[in-house]
Design a protein around this motif. Sequence first.
Motif, PDB file in Angstrom:
ATOM      1  N   ASP A 290      -0.088   4.514  -1.572  1.00 17.42           N
ATOM      2  CA  ASP A 290      -0.726   5.746  -2.039  1.00 17.42           C
ATOM      3  C   ASP A 290      -0.547   6.900  -1.069  1.00 17.42           C
ATOM      4  O   ASP A 290      -0.583   8.068  -1.462  1.00 17.42           O
ATOM      5  CB  ASP A 290      -2.212   5.514  -2.314  1.00 17.42           C
TER       6      ASP A 290
ATOM      7  N   ILE B  67       0.869  -1.179   0.000  1.00 18.98           N
ATOM      8  CA  ILE B  67       0.000   0.000   0.000  1.00 18.98           C
ATOM      9  C   ILE B  67       0.901   1.221   0.000  1.00 18.98           C
ATOM     10  O   ILE B  67       1.615   1.478   0.978  1.00 18.98           O
ATOM     11  CB  ILE B  67      -0.933   0.033   1.216  1.00 18.98           C
TER      12      ILE B  67
ATOM     13  N   ARG C   8      -8.379   1.320  -3.371  1.00 22.99           N
ATOM     14  CA  ARG C   8      -8.823   2.247  -2.335  1.00 22.99           C
ATOM     15  C   ARG C   8     -10.324   2.502  -2.446  1.00 22.99           C
ATOM     16  O   ARG C   8     -10.856   2.744  -3.526  1.00 22.99           O
ATOM     17  CB  ARG C   8      -8.058   3.574  -2.458  1.00 22.99           C
ATOM     18  N   LYS C   9     -10.985   2.429  -1.314  1.00 21.59           N
ATOM     19  CA  LYS C   9     -12.417   2.686  -1.218  1.00 21.59           C
ATOM     20  C   LYS C   9     -12.647   3.944  -0.379  1.00 21.59           C
ATOM     21  O   LYS C   9     -11.714   4.650  -0.017  1.00 21.59           O
ATOM     22  CB  LYS C   9     -13.126   1.469  -0.601  1.00 21.59           C
TER      23      LYS C   9
ATOM     24  N   ASP D 108     -13.149   6.328   2.732  1.00 20.78           N
ATOM     25  CA  ASP D 108     -12.630   6.311   4.088  1.00 20.78           C
ATOM     26  C   ASP D 108     -13.765   6.170   5.101  1.00 20.78           C
ATOM     27  O   ASP D 108     -14.929   6.486   4.813  1.00 20.78           O
ATOM     28  CB  ASP D 108     -11.867   7.605   4.388  1.00 20.78           C
TER      29      ASP D 108
ATOM     30  N   TRP E 184      -4.697  -4.152  -4.033  1.00 29.12           N
ATOM     31  CA  TRP E 184      -5.712  -3.464  -3.237  1.00 29.12           C
ATOM     32  C   TRP E 184      -6.229  -2.222  -3.964  1.00 29.12           C
ATOM     33  O   TRP E 184      -5.459  -1.476  -4.564  1.00 29.12           O
ATOM     34  CB  TRP E 184      -5.135  -3.067  -1.886  1.00 29.12           C
TER      35      TRP E 184
ATOM     36  N   GLY F 180      -8.290   4.628   6.266  1.00 30.15           N
ATOM     37  CA  GLY F 180      -8.376   4.288   4.858  1.00 30.15           C
ATOM     38  C   GLY F 180      -8.890   2.871   4.678  1.00 30.15           C
ATOM     39  O   GLY F 180      -8.572   1.982   5.474  1.00 30.15           O
TER      40      GLY F 180
ATOM     41  N   HIS G 174       1.041   5.918   6.248  1.00 30.06           N
ATOM     42  CA  HIS G 174       0.013   5.450   7.163  1.00 30.06           C
ATOM     43  C   HIS G 174       0.626   4.437   8.128  1.00 30.06           C
ATOM     44  O   HIS G 174       1.819   4.141   8.069  1.00 30.06           O
ATOM     45  CB  HIS G 174      -1.142   4.801   6.382  1.00 30.06           C
TER      46      HIS G 174
ATOM     47  N   TYR H 148      -9.366  -0.392   1.892  1.00 24.84           N
ATOM     48  CA  TYR H 148      -8.938  -0.994   0.632  1.00 24.84           C
ATOM     49  C   TYR H 148      -9.616  -2.351   0.485  1.00 24.84           C
ATOM     50  O   TYR H 148      -9.887  -3.041   1.467  1.00 24.84           O
ATOM     51  CB  TYR H 148      -7.419  -1.189   0.600  1.00 24.84           C
TER      52      TYR H 148
END
Length: 314
Positions: A189, A187, A227-228, A230, A225, A215, A192, A217
Amino acid sequence: MNTNLIPPAPLFRDPIYDGATDPTIIYNHEEDCYWMLYTQRRSSAVNIGVSHIHGTLIGVASSKDLVHWIYRGTLPNLEFEPGTNTFWAPEVIYVDGTYHMYVSYVRGIPTNWNHERYILHYTATHLWEFTFESMLNLSSDRVIDACVSEIEPGTFKMWYKDEVHNSYTYSAISKNLYDWDVIGPEITDVSHEGPNVFTLCDRHFMITDFWNGLGVYESNDFTNWIRKADILNTPGMRKDDGQIAHHADVVVSSNQKEAYIFYFVHPEYNPLQMPKDFEMTYKEARTVIQVAQITLGADGLICNRDKIFSLTLS
């Protein structure tokens, strides 16, 4: 709705230092109850820099129903070298009668963040009696926040934060839970911490703490993964739930139909509103554990932290 199973807010506060963070939930087969293991920050102590976040032990609370919790103390005998040292963010997986714990470790009690960090492996057949196994050789000397899942029979995957590499999530694979082969970044992006992986209704999710909510995923193969939307990135209305959520664990029912997220909150502190050199007092440092219900939505997960619910597992 069973009012006896409606979680209070906050769900749990550490009665010694008021600094419960990084919760993980594990079923204790010997005591026939749930355990919450967590980083016991010393929030009520006198602090120099971030000393209250170091020198921490692993706190223990137990519950029969995941709603009513009692503090039990701290895990004994984790020290494997001299001195007073730092233990963070426990992760526990139960396989073939053995508990495997992967816990973050910092030598001593630093007053700043500029120190090496490692992930340690312990095993136990009883949760009060862990034995040190090894310090894992991973992708750098600043790795924390392990999450471990069996992604297929006999194959285990670990996700963790690598602070040398932009605080991204890296991963490693093992066939025996002792020897780990690093795969690499997974991950990337945004920086974190606190990756947590779970399966709900046959869909695989990862949540991360990117310090502005959590976040989300989704993956079909535990590797690639997407990203969806938050979650828990806006303040809640419950007591001590008025700031963003941090480092969480998700408990899913055996039929994969119900899911609950256990997260920690600084009720009176938002790091995005403070200068970098700000030193917390007890007011800002104290933390609580909260729980909320998770459901599936069109864009991943839905989590309404203000919703009243009964916490039940099928």
